[in-house]
Design an enzyme around this catalytic site. Structure first.
Site, PDB file in Angstrom:
ATOM      1  N   GLY A  46       0.826  -1.320  -0.104  1.00 48.61           N
ATOM      2  CA  GLY A  46      -0.001  -0.121   0.027  1.00 48.61           C
ATOM      3  C   GLY A  46       0.743   1.339   0.146  1.00 48.61           C
ATOM      4  N   CYS A  47       1.789   1.095   0.730  1.00 42.26           N
ATOM      5  CA  CYS A  47       2.836   2.533   0.896  1.00 42.26           C
ATOM      6  C   CYS A  47       3.507   2.688  -0.498  1.00 42.26           C
ATOM      7  CB  CYS A  47       3.677   2.354   1.993  1.00 42.26           C
ATOM      8  SG  CYS A  47       2.849   2.282   3.636  1.00 42.26           S
ATOM      9  N   THR A  48       3.985   1.520  -1.101  1.00 41.23           N
ATOM     10  CA  THR A  48       4.590   1.753  -2.414  1.00 41.23           C
ATOM     11  C   THR A  48       3.589   2.213  -3.444  1.00 41.23           C
ATOM     12  OG1 THR A  48       6.316  -0.022  -1.823  1.00 41.23           O
ATOM     13  CG2 THR A  48       5.959   0.395  -4.117  1.00 41.23           C
ATOM     14  N   ALA A  51       2.958   6.013  -2.776  1.00 39.80           N
ATOM     15  CA  ALA A  51       4.275   6.919  -3.108  1.00 39.80           C
ATOM     16  C   ALA A  51       4.450   6.977  -4.570  1.00 39.80           C
ATOM     17  CB  ALA A  51       5.481   6.361  -2.549  1.00 39.80           C
TER      18      ALA A  51
END
Length: 162
Positions: A46-48, A51
């Protein structure tokens, strides 16, 4: 999460390191719009995605005189690898002791697979050039989030020019 900041409040100032070890403060960004987003961990799915999406839309944000800054508890070394691996075009800052996350009210008790722990509640703040919070998303769903932030920013900028 009872102390989540609200629209109209002054954004708490901070001093955090970027991946190169340089100190960055909120006040460094006064005079321009700022998208400040908090995420749990570098190189997680999710964070990738989040970003990468903010990086993809970065040229559109730049046209609106807006800087995007992501904050997580990760180290400078982790941020360097994350930026390089995914060709990110946004600034990432390190909040290893969670002080900034706490100041913004997004360091909270979370539950996963029956276990409770303290962690980052994925959140995004739009901060105007005067340093005031103009919009908040809490418990962000990553899909289409960067696009929604861009749309809200355009709306806010248009309404502030009236």
């Amino acid at each position: 999460m009872s102390n989540l900041l609200e629209i109209g409040q002054s954004a708490p100032d901070f001093t955090l390191n970027n991946p190169q070890g340089k100190s960055v403060t909120l006040k460094d960004n006064f005079g321009q719009w700022l998208i400040l987003y908090f995420y749990p961990k570098d190189n997680t799915p999710g964070c990738t995605t989040e970003a990468q999406d903010f990086s993809r839309f970065n040229p559109e944000f730049e046209k609106l005189s807006t800087k995007i800054v992501g904050i997580s508890p990760d180290s400078e070394k982790s941020h360097c690898k994350f930026i390089e691996k995914h060709n990110l075009l946004i600034e990432l800052l390190c909040d290893p002791d969670h002080q900034v996350a706490k100041a913004y009210g997004i360091w909270s008790l979370k539950k996963f697979m029956g276990k409770e722990y303290m962690g980052i509640v994925r959140s995004t703040f739009i901060i105007n050039p005067q340093g005031n919070i103009t919009y908040v998303w809490s418990k962000v769903r990553v899909k289409d989030h960067a696009e929604k932030v861009l749309g809200k920013l355009q709306e806010l900028q248009n309404s502030s020019q009236v």
